[in-house]
Design an enzyme around this catalytic site. Structure first.
Site, PDB file in Angstrom:
ATOM      1  N   ILE A 226      37.709  44.801  50.703  1.00 12.29           N
ATOM      2  CA  ILE A 226      37.133  45.423  49.508  1.00 12.29           C
ATOM      3  C   ILE A 226      37.449  46.909  49.585  1.00 12.29           C
ATOM      4  O   ILE A 226      37.303  47.519  50.658  1.00 12.29           O
ATOM      5  CB  ILE A 226      35.605  45.224  49.478  1.00 12.29           C
ATOM      6  CG1 ILE A 226      35.287  43.737  49.335  1.00 12.29           C
ATOM      7  CG2 ILE A 226      34.964  46.022  48.341  1.00 12.29           C
ATOM      8  CD1 ILE A 226      33.808  43.426  49.423  1.00 12.29           C
TER       9      ILE A 226
ATOM     10  N   ASN B  37      44.919  43.131  41.499  1.00 10.31           N
ATOM     11  CA  ASN B  37      44.729  42.150  42.574  1.00 10.31           C
ATOM     12  C   ASN B  37      45.006  40.753  42.034  1.00 10.31           C
ATOM     13  O   ASN B  37      44.770  40.479  40.863  1.00 10.31           O
ATOM     14  CB  ASN B  37      43.272  42.222  43.064  1.00 10.31           C
ATOM     15  CG  ASN B  37      42.958  41.206  44.165  1.00 10.31           C
ATOM     16  OD1 ASN B  37      43.688  41.099  45.155  1.00 10.31           O
ATOM     17  ND2 ASN B  37      41.875  40.445  43.991  1.00 10.31           N
TER      18      ASN B  37
ATOM     19  N   HIS C 121      43.834  36.815  42.589  1.00 12.99           N
ATOM     20  CA  HIS C 121      42.814  35.985  43.234  1.00 12.99           C
ATOM     21  C   HIS C 121      43.106  34.520  42.914  1.00 12.99           C
ATOM     22  O   HIS C 121      43.340  34.184  41.748  1.00 12.99           O
ATOM     23  CB  HIS C 121      41.416  36.376  42.741  1.00 12.99           C
ATOM     24  CG  HIS C 121      40.354  35.547  43.393  1.00 12.99           C
ATOM     25  ND1 HIS C 121      40.024  35.690  44.726  1.00 12.99           N
ATOM     26  CD2 HIS C 121      39.588  34.536  42.920  1.00 12.99           C
ATOM     27  CE1 HIS C 121      39.092  34.807  45.039  1.00 12.99           C
ATOM     28  NE2 HIS C 121      38.808  34.096  43.962  1.00 12.99           N
TER      29      HIS C 121
END
Ligand code: GRF
Length: 224
Positions: free
Chosen positions: A93, A108, A110
């Protein structure tokens, strides 16, 4: 001019490879200035080296706080002339120290359809839950984990009781498509963020065929 980017990794780097390949094919207008890993020995570092891309390894355990780790990353990336950051399997994080250095320019990937199944094992959690549609999400990064505004998502079918590795592979194939696509949109200035909404300048995108706009699994039978 190509956008100078860094790719942050923690592991195998197959997403990194998809970015390298599309860049070398001239499909992606980026200049990969640096691949940074928080884990020594990550195979993604070898991939980068094979393509002559500078690498850095920074072990988060060597720092007293997340902020100290982030500010050292910022220093390294700024020195390399980086303007945007792609987190591709980077299992950390990040804090405002990092985000404020690259405002609106950190994305990002995911491996789940957010906001479902945020966290370290999106595919495993989705499989265990028994979803019929799984997938992946590329999003802008904010200070919460797997939370920022969504750029693109791709759904794939999931099947009851299948080996989670099969689902992982099915999702990964699509990760390798949507992450470079999102990067290209960013690199060409076609994304704008409005709170949680990301607008894409769609002027050059062909309209999707009607059967591409929904995905149902199991498939509907005739008449439904
Ligand atoms: C990918 O599934 C990514 O979405 C997740 O970790 C995996 C990394 O794969 N966060 P790789 O290192 O790009 O091969």
């Amino acid at each position: 001019m190509s956008l100078p980017v860094a790719v942050l990794i923690s592991g195998g780097g197959s997403n990194l490879q998809s970015i390298i390949d599309k860049t070398e094919q001239g499909i992606l207008d980026v200049d990969i200035r640096m691949v940074l890993s928080n884990r020594a020995g990550a195979y993604g570092l070898v991939r980068a080296e094979k393509h002559g891309i500078p690498t850095a390894t920074l072990n988060h355990k060597d720092f007293g706080s997340r902020e100290e780790f982030d500010s050292e990353m910022v220093r390294i990336l700024k020195d390399a002339g980086v303007e945007a950051v792609v987190m591709a399997g980077f299992m950390r994080i990040i804090t405002p120290v990092f985000l404020n250095a690259f405002p609106g320019r950190v994305i990002n990937i995911h491996p789940a359809l957010l906001p479902s199944f945020a966290g370290v094992d999106g595919q495993g959690d989705a499989a265990e839950y028994g979803v019929r549609l799984a997938g992946c999400t590329v999003h802008f990064v904010d200070e919460k984990m797997d939370h920022g505004a969504i750029i693109i998502q791709c759904a794939v079918p999931a099947y009851p009781g299948e080996d989670v590795e099969e689902l992982r592979k099915r999702i990964l194939v699509q990760e390798h498509r949507v992450l470079p696509q999102a990067i290209q949109w960013l690199a060409t200035g076609r994304l704008s963020m409005h709170g949680r909404f990301v607008r894409l300048d769609e002027s050059s995108i062909p309209a999707a065929p009607a059967d591409c706009t929904i995905l149902v699994n199991p498939p509907l039978e005739q008449g439904f």
